[in-house]
Enzyme design. Structure first.
Site, PDB file in Angstrom:
ATOM      1  N   ARG A 177       0.609 -14.286   1.585  1.00 24.34           N
ATOM      2  CA  ARG A 177      -0.034 -14.236   2.898  1.00 24.34           C
ATOM      3  C   ARG A 177      -1.387 -14.949   2.848  1.00 24.34           C
ATOM      4  NH1 ARG A 177       1.119  -7.897   4.252  1.00 24.34           N
ATOM      5  NH2 ARG A 177       0.919  -7.719   2.004  1.00 24.34           N
TER       6      ARG A 177
ATOM      7  N   CYS B 127      -5.579  -9.301   3.366  1.00 18.09           N
ATOM      8  CA  CYS B 127      -6.678  -8.468   3.871  1.00 18.09           C
ATOM      9  C   CYS B 127      -7.894  -9.254   4.350  1.00 18.09           C
ATOM     10  CB  CYS B 127      -7.093  -7.462   2.800  1.00 18.09           C
ATOM     11  SG  CYS B 127      -5.796  -6.254   2.488  1.00 18.09           S
TER      12      CYS B 127
ATOM     13  N   TYR C  48     -17.130 -15.974  -7.706  1.00 20.81           N
ATOM     14  CA  TYR C  48     -16.504 -17.204  -8.200  1.00 20.81           C
ATOM     15  C   TYR C  48     -16.274 -18.201  -7.070  1.00 20.81           C
ATOM     16  CZ  TYR C  48     -15.697 -15.079 -12.721  1.00 20.81           C
ATOM     17  OH  TYR C  48     -15.884 -14.505 -13.952  1.00 20.81           O
ATOM     18  N   ALA C  49     -16.712 -19.429  -7.300  1.00 21.61           N
ATOM     19  CA  ALA C  49     -16.393 -20.495  -6.338  1.00 21.61           C
ATOM     20  C   ALA C  49     -14.934 -20.899  -6.554  1.00 21.61           C
ATOM     21  CB  ALA C  49     -17.311 -21.685  -6.575  1.00 21.61           C
TER      22      ALA C  49
ATOM     23  N   GLU D  13      -4.275  -5.867  -4.871  1.00 15.16           N
ATOM     24  CA  GLU D  13      -2.968  -6.242  -5.402  1.00 15.16           C
ATOM     25  C   GLU D  13      -3.156  -6.817  -6.792  1.00 15.16           C
ATOM     26  OE1 GLU D  13      -0.834  -8.750  -2.649  1.00 15.16           O
ATOM     27  OE2 GLU D  13      -1.208  -7.333  -1.030  1.00 15.16           O
TER      28      GLU D  13
ATOM     29  N   VAL E 254       0.832  -1.213   0.000  1.00 16.75           N
ATOM     30  CA  VAL E 254       0.000   0.000   0.000  1.00 16.75           C
ATOM     31  C   VAL E 254       0.867   1.265   0.000  1.00 16.75           C
ATOM     32  CG1 VAL E 254      -1.618   1.340   1.412  1.00 16.75           C
ATOM     33  CG2 VAL E 254      -2.019  -1.086   1.014  1.00 16.75           C
TER      34      VAL E 254
ATOM     35  N   LEU F 265      -7.360  -0.503  -2.696  1.00 11.31           N
ATOM     36  CA  LEU F 265      -6.695  -1.094  -3.869  1.00 11.31           C
ATOM     37  C   LEU F 265      -6.645  -2.611  -3.770  1.00 11.31           C
ATOM     38  CD1 LEU F 265      -3.648  -2.184  -3.000  1.00 11.31           C
ATOM     39  CD2 LEU F 265      -3.121   0.230  -3.068  1.00 11.31           C
TER      40      LEU F 265
ATOM     41  N   GLU G  41      -7.708   2.372   2.428  1.00  6.95           N
ATOM     42  CA  GLU G  41      -7.296   2.059   1.055  1.00  6.95           C
ATOM     43  C   GLU G  41      -8.085   0.863   0.534  1.00  6.95           C
ATOM     44  OE1 GLU G  41      -5.359   3.729  -1.134  1.00  6.95           O
ATOM     45  OE2 GLU G  41      -6.295   2.201  -2.362  1.00  6.95           O
TER      46      GLU G  41
ATOM     47  N   PHE H 264     -17.034 -10.938  -7.378  1.00  5.70           N
ATOM     48  CA  PHE H 264     -16.748 -11.780  -6.210  1.00  5.70           C
ATOM     49  C   PHE H 264     -17.756 -12.922  -6.027  1.00  5.70           C
ATOM     50  CE2 PHE H 264     -14.136  -8.186  -5.692  1.00  5.70           C
ATOM     51  CZ  PHE H 264     -13.044  -8.621  -4.971  1.00  5.70           C
TER      52      PHE H 264
HETATM   53  N1  LIG Z   1      -2.050  -5.237   0.577  1.00  5.17           N
HETATM   54  C1  LIG Z   1      -3.250  -4.855   0.224  1.00  5.17           C
HETATM   55  O1  LIG Z   1      -3.800  -5.304  -0.793  1.00  5.17           O
HETATM   56  C2  LIG Z   1      -4.014  -3.863   1.046  1.00  5.17           C
HETATM   57  C3  LIG Z   1      -5.133  -3.218   0.500  1.00  5.17           C
HETATM   58  C4  LIG Z   1      -5.819  -2.292   1.281  1.00  5.17           C
HETATM   59  C5  LIG Z   1      -5.418  -2.032   2.589  1.00  5.17           C
HETATM   60  N2  LIG Z   1      -4.335  -2.699   3.097  1.00  5.17           N
HETATM   61  C6  LIG Z   1      -3.920  -2.366   4.458  1.00  5.17           C
HETATM   62  O2  LIG Z   1      -2.799  -1.494   4.380  1.00  5.17           O
HETATM   63  C7  LIG Z   1      -1.879  -1.762   5.462  1.00  5.17           C
HETATM   64  C8  LIG Z   1      -0.503  -2.082   4.896  1.00  5.17           C
HETATM   65  O3  LIG Z   1      -0.603  -3.286   4.145  1.00  5.17           O
HETATM   66  P1  LIG Z   1       0.581  -3.777   3.193  1.00  5.17           P
HETATM   67  O4  LIG Z   1       0.066  -4.972   2.474  1.00  5.17           O
HETATM   68  O5  LIG Z   1       1.102  -2.630   2.414  1.00  5.17           O
HETATM   69  O6  LIG Z   1       1.666  -4.204   4.301  1.00  5.17           O
HETATM   70  P2  LIG Z   1       3.202  -4.605   4.079  1.00  5.17           P
HETATM   71  O7  LIG Z   1       3.509  -5.568   5.136  1.00  5.17           O
HETATM   72  O8  LIG Z   1       3.422  -4.959   2.638  1.00  5.17           O
HETATM   73  O9  LIG Z   1       3.991  -3.228   4.349  1.00  5.17           O
HETATM   74  C9  LIG Z   1       4.085  -2.612   5.601  1.00  5.17           C
HETATM   75  C10 LIG Z   1       5.460  -1.972   5.706  1.00  5.17           C
HETATM   76  O10 LIG Z   1       5.498  -1.128   6.855  1.00  5.17           O
HETATM   77  C11 LIG Z   1       6.815  -1.165   7.388  1.00  5.17           C
HETATM   78  N3  LIG Z   1       6.766  -0.643   8.763  1.00  5.17           N
HETATM   79  C12 LIG Z   1       6.263  -1.216   9.871  1.00  5.17           C
HETATM   80  N4  LIG Z   1       6.338  -0.382  10.912  1.00  5.17           N
HETATM   81  C13 LIG Z   1       6.914   0.759  10.465  1.00  5.17           C
HETATM   82  C14 LIG Z   1       7.216   1.994  11.046  1.00  5.17           C
HETATM   83  N5  LIG Z   1       6.954   2.261  12.353  1.00  5.17           N
HETATM   84  N6  LIG Z   1       7.807   2.953  10.301  1.00  5.17           N
HETATM   85  C15 LIG Z   1       8.067   2.720   8.999  1.00  5.17           C
HETATM   86  N7  LIG Z   1       7.769   1.571   8.364  1.00  5.17           N
HETATM   87  C16 LIG Z   1       7.197   0.596   9.101  1.00  5.17           C
HETATM   88  C17 LIG Z   1       7.212  -2.619   7.254  1.00  5.17           C
HETATM   89  O11 LIG Z   1       8.616  -2.781   7.297  1.00  5.17           O
HETATM   90  C18 LIG Z   1       6.609  -2.965   5.878  1.00  5.17           C
HETATM   91  O12 LIG Z   1       7.552  -2.772   4.834  1.00  5.17           O
HETATM   92  C19 LIG Z   1      -2.533  -2.897   6.268  1.00  5.17           C
HETATM   93  O13 LIG Z   1      -3.279  -2.331   7.308  1.00  5.17           O
HETATM   94  C20 LIG Z   1      -3.449  -3.557   5.268  1.00  5.17           C
HETATM   95  O14 LIG Z   1      -4.530  -4.204   5.885  1.00  5.17           O
HETATM   96  C21 LIG Z   1      -3.616  -3.588   2.363  1.00  5.17           C
END
Ligand SMILES: NC(=O)c1ccc[n+]([C@@H]2O[C@H](COP(=O)([O-])OP(=O)(O)OC[C@H]3O[C@@H](n4cnc5c(N)ncnc54)[C@H](O)[C@@H]3O)[C@@H](O)[C@H]2O)c1
Length: 458
Positions: free
Chosen positions: A338, A270, A261-262, A158, A11, A156, A154, A259
């Protein structure tokens, strides 16, 4: 505008890159030095289509920078996005330690007005918590500086994250109603103005509604998936085909096709954790979220549905059997492992003595790391997983093909080559990529999810 993004994962990087592309000066912070080194070498620590090009262009134009220096990061941005992970805690609630650490750092180093934006998915009430943490840091050092916290969840996905970020269905902005909140709202309006040129996409609301909206969206999407998976299992029993049922209901515009699809159950970073966290929020507020508890339970059993079909076909002891596996990432166009169903399925097959020849277009490496974590590194089961470089290599001398992720490349393979490479023409298709009648006509033994022609129906 000067923007800081705290957390350079899926994100954070997409947010930073897209905002830089729109002309903002972006500072991406991450405490993982390896990630920052990788980004500063011009490499990406994750796979996301289109992201590398945008980042390269904006590094060149000096619109984006990557660093682990917290003080510089806080000094840089008028707006500070918090985009760190919020993994599930032991009891299923969202673990806020990274969010609160980021907030603490902002409080510690800020010297002027900041808008602090929660982009991470966080429980209702987290904005208040972040406000308090910053206030306490300011108090400790005897400073009085104005700031406000905004909830900007957010949405988005992936794999299509750039497109989603640049052309969002909606942008949700939750702000406080006080003077600082109004100032924050004005800055948010300015930051997101380029997204609203054709029509207004921004929904302004209070912070708690914004926080709950994110969980509600993921809860609803997960519910649709589990609903279809449950119906797919019924379809097999009653001799119906879930693909026909999907079209039969998706064509109703009150329902729509998304959303439905079986398959082998939802995974990813997430849905599993957000459904769990929402159930937990309900529990903490004496509200039993029964639908979501069932959504979770259905998903847990759906993750092993292919294994059950395999056991039904070959028996519990799979010693000596070799399975080709196509697709490891939790969905196509990402390397994210994940909660990927492949982890559960492959684990169950290995524990029953099978060997695996696995192929994913981009996730072989992340998958290998996940399996090393799932099984203790060096244990016997891991020796029975081989990662190969092509779809074809996975098939050679395998007893059956198991399809777990619906990558485009798997949709129309050369079936005669496929048949030739496999020891036996058997396919367990966890994504319903093919038509059962066509497969039977070509001489395959074909098992889909919820398809009426499954040979194992009984
Ligand atoms: N991945 C998705 O598709 C998606 C979509 C929407 C929302 N989200 C939400 O967004 C958030 C982030 O998800 P993600 O998939 O990007 O996670 P991620 O694990 O890919 O990235 C998180 C990053 O934050 C860094 N980090 C942790 N603590 C820190 C700090 N104090 N200072 C600086 N950096 C720090 C980590 O090293 C890591 O690189 C989550 O809450 C998730 O639920 C994710």
């Amino acid at each position: 505008m000067k923007v800081t993004v705290i957390g350079s994962g899926y994100v954070g990087l997409v947010t930073g890159a897209c905002l830089a592309e729109l002309g903002n000066q972006v500072f991406c912070l991450d405490l993982d030095g390896k990630k920052i080194d990788c980004l500063n070498r011009g490499e990406l620590p994750i796979y996301e289509p289109g992201l590398a090009e945008i980042i390269a262009r904006n590094v060149e134009a000096k619109q984006i920078q990557f660093s682990s220096n917290i003080q510089d990061a806080v000094a840089h941005g008028d707006v500070q996005f918090i985009a760190v992970g919020t993994p599930a805690d032991e009891d299923g609630s969202a673990d806020l330690k990274y969010v609160l650490e980021a907030a603490r750092n902002i409080g510690r180093y800020m010297t002027d007005f900041k808008v602090v934006i929660n982009k991470s998915t966080v429980p209702v009430g987290t904005a208040d918590h972040v406000m308090e943490v910053i206030a306490s840091e300011l108090k400790i050092s005897g400073r009085s500086i104005d700031y406000s916290v905004v909830s900007n969840p957010e949405f988005l996905k992936e794999g299509v994250a750039i497109e989603d970020f640049m052309r969002p269905d909606r942008i949700i902005i939750g702000t406080y109603a006080d003077i600082s909140g109004l100032r924050a709202k004005a800055l948010m309006r300015k930051l997101y103005a380029p997204f609203n040129r054709h029509h207004e996409r921004t929904l302004y609301m209070d912070v708690r509604s914004a926080e709950l909206s994110k969980y509600a969206a993921n809860g609803m999407l997960a519910t649709r998936i589990s609903f279809m998976n449950e119906l797919a299992n019924l379809a097999e029993k009653v001799g119906a085909d879930i693909e026909h049922v999907r079209q039969g209901i998706g064509s109703d515009n009150r329902i729509g096709y998304g959303f439905l699809y079986a398959g082998t159950g939802y995974g990813g970073s997430c849905f599993p954790k957000d459904v769990q966290a929402l159930v937990r929020i309900g529990y903490q507020h004496q509200t039993d979220l029964k639908i979501l508890q069932s959504v979770q339970a259905v998903n847990d059993s759906q993750k092993i549905i292919l294994v059950e079909k395999i056991i039904k076909r070959y028996g519990h002891d799979l010693t000596g059997k070799v399975f080709a596996v196509w697709g490891l990432a939790f969905k196509p166009n990402t390397d994210d492992m994940r909660e990927a169903p492949s982890r559960t399925i492959i684990r169950e097959l290995l524990l029953r003595g099978a060997s695996i020849q696995a192929y994913d277009p981009v996730a072989n490496k992340t998958a290998e790391n996940s399996f090393k974590r799932d099984f203790n590194d060096g244990c016997e089961e891991l020796n029975r997983v081989k990662f190969v470089d092509t779809m074809h290599q996975a098939l050679v001398n395998a007893d059956a093909l198991v399809i777990i992720t619906e990558w485009k490349a798997f949709k129309s393979p050369d079936f005669s080559l496929l048949k030739e490479a496999l020891n036996n023409p058997v396919i367990f298709d966890g994504r319903n990529l093919y038509e059962p009648e066509d497969m039977t006509a070509m001489g395959f033994e074909y098992y889909g999810i919820g398809r009426s022609t499954n040979l194992l129906n009984s």
